[in-house]
Write an enzyme that holds these catalytic residues in place. Structure first.
Site, PDB file in Angstrom:
ATOM      1  N   THR A 143       0.875  -1.142   0.021  1.00  0.00           N
ATOM      2  CA  THR A 143       0.111   0.041  -0.067  1.00  0.00           C
ATOM      3  C   THR A 143       0.889   1.349  -0.085  1.00  0.00           C
ATOM      4  O   THR A 143       0.489   2.252  -0.428  1.00  0.00           O
ATOM      5  CB  THR A 143      -0.962  -0.016   1.210  1.00  0.00           C
ATOM      6  OG1 THR A 143      -0.257   0.200   2.524  1.00  0.00           O
ATOM      7  CG2 THR A 143      -1.842  -1.020   1.203  1.00  0.00           C
ATOM      8  N   LEU A 186      -2.068   5.440   0.030  1.00  0.00           N
ATOM      9  CA  LEU A 186      -3.625   5.274   0.017  1.00  0.00           C
ATOM     10  C   LEU A 186      -4.091   3.858   0.381  1.00  0.00           C
ATOM     11  O   LEU A 186      -4.239   3.053  -0.885  1.00  0.00           O
ATOM     12  CB  LEU A 186      -4.074   5.584  -1.667  1.00  0.00           C
ATOM     13  CG  LEU A 186      -3.646   7.075  -2.065  1.00  0.00           C
ATOM     14  CD1 LEU A 186      -4.275   7.320  -3.392  1.00  0.00           C
ATOM     15  CD2 LEU A 186      -4.437   8.133  -1.075  1.00  0.00           C
ATOM     16  N   HIS A 187      -3.790   3.555   1.433  1.00  0.00           N
ATOM     17  CA  HIS A 187      -3.917   2.065   1.882  1.00  0.00           C
ATOM     18  C   HIS A 187      -5.310   1.382   1.401  1.00  0.00           C
ATOM     19  O   HIS A 187      -5.183   0.472   0.945  1.00  0.00           O
ATOM     20  CB  HIS A 187      -3.838   2.007   3.432  1.00  0.00           C
ATOM     21  CG  HIS A 187      -2.644   2.623   3.866  1.00  0.00           C
ATOM     22  ND1 HIS A 187      -1.327   2.293   3.824  1.00  0.00           N
ATOM     23  CD2 HIS A 187      -2.592   3.715   4.698  1.00  0.00           C
ATOM     24  CE1 HIS A 187      -0.367   3.104   4.490  1.00  0.00           C
ATOM     25  NE2 HIS A 187      -1.066   3.863   4.785  1.00  0.00           N
ATOM     26  N   ASP A 188      -6.411   1.889   1.973  1.00  0.00           N
ATOM     27  CA  ASP A 188      -7.737   1.384   1.604  1.00  0.00           C
ATOM     28  C   ASP A 188      -8.165   1.079   0.381  1.00  0.00           C
ATOM     29  O   ASP A 188      -8.774  -0.066   0.083  1.00  0.00           O
ATOM     30  CB  ASP A 188      -8.726   1.947   2.580  1.00  0.00           C
ATOM     31  CG  ASP A 188      -8.570   2.130   4.009  1.00  0.00           C
ATOM     32  OD1 ASP A 188      -7.438   1.300   4.513  1.00  0.00           O
ATOM     33  OD2 ASP A 188      -9.318   2.715   4.773  1.00  0.00           O
ATOM     34  N   CYS A 190      -6.651   0.090  -2.020  1.00  0.00           N
ATOM     35  CA  CYS A 190      -5.951  -1.074  -2.463  1.00  0.00           C
ATOM     36  C   CYS A 190      -6.949  -2.254  -2.483  1.00  0.00           C
ATOM     37  O   CYS A 190      -6.698  -3.459  -3.149  1.00  0.00           O
ATOM     38  CB  CYS A 190      -4.562  -1.529  -1.734  1.00  0.00           C
ATOM     39  SG  CYS A 190      -3.357  -0.342  -2.420  1.00  0.00           S
TER      40      CYS A 190
END
Length: 249
Positions: A143, A186-188, A190
């Site tokens: 991420t 932008l973790h989420d 992914c």
């Protein structure tokens, strides 16, 4: 978020207020006290369901064909762990779980060893990893490679859709400082990208254990660990393009 998109046809429920064990963690320093960086959203158009998240998930799963639903887990895995513990027959009807969390080879963001979601409720993650539903985990190692620049956000906002304009505003609050050239990872997104375009990622299957005591949330490869599919790489440019296209529809 549903009110912005005019989707009062989608039901939602309140999740767990605290982890299975312990007091939880707070990230107001990054996301502010409202969790949205100060971006103002309209009031909900419908109230949450009367059931809590565990019962809501159980009812939803029982109403759908077994294996038909994928759960996209963006936070600590508390709700899923409670479902596995309290409603195992309903839990077994999940097709698969795609979760953002953990770190394999990189440093953590909740101390040197752990990622925030895993550190918030490591016992929940242990239960979910060991339960009889396949899990795909997208860790910080991947991420952290997906970020947006100011020019990227300008390109997104130019599409003019509600989703694009709101996403651009939210991501702008997610820059570490005004001088930074890129947002924080932008973790989420992914998770949604993995669900829609798995070809953007490479995955490998590892046996993982999770530390619940000494370094809560720390993941380690071990022969006695649970089998977990783990994303190990991403095509960041193609992933950002895919995300922007989805938000611009």
């Amino acid at each position: 978020m549903l009110a912005v998109m005019g989707r009062d046809d989608i039901a939602y429920a309140a999740g767990a207020a605290r982890p299975l064990y312990g007091a939880g963690r707070d990230e107001a320093a990054i996301h502010s006290s409202d969790g949205l960086g100060g971006v103002v959203l309209p009031a909900p158009q419908r109230p949450p369901e009367a059931q809590d998240a565990t019962q809501f998930l159980a009812d939803t799963l029982r109403a759908a064909p077994s294996g038909a639903l994928t759960v996209l887990a963006l936070g600590p895995l508390t709700n899923l762990a409670q479902l596995a513990r309290d409603e195992p027959a309903a839990y077994a009807r999940i097709g698969k779980i795609i979760a953002m969390g953990g770190t394999i080879d990189e440093l953590g963001n909740a101390g040197p060893y752990a990622e925030f979601n895993m550190a918030c409720d490591p016992m929940a993650a242990r239960l979910v990893f060991a339960a009889p539903v396949p899990v795909t985990l997208i860790p910080l190692d991947v991420t952290r490679k997906l970020r947006a620049s100011s020019a990227d956000l300008d390109r997104l906002a130019r599409s003019g859709t509600k989703a694009a304009l709101l996403a651009a505003d939210l991501i702008r609050t997610y820059f570490a400082s005004h001088s930074d050239r890129q947002s924080r990872p932008l973790h989420d997104p992914c998770v949604m990208l993995m669900a829609l375009s798995p070809g953007l990622f490479e995955t490998q299957t590892f046996r993982l254990t999770i530390d619940c005591e000494t370094h809560p949330g720390r993941l380690e490869k071990a022969h006695e660990g649970a089998l977990v599919d783990v994303a190990v790489s991403i095509d960041p440019e193609a992933a950002l393009d895919a995300l922007w296209r989805g938000l611009s529809c």
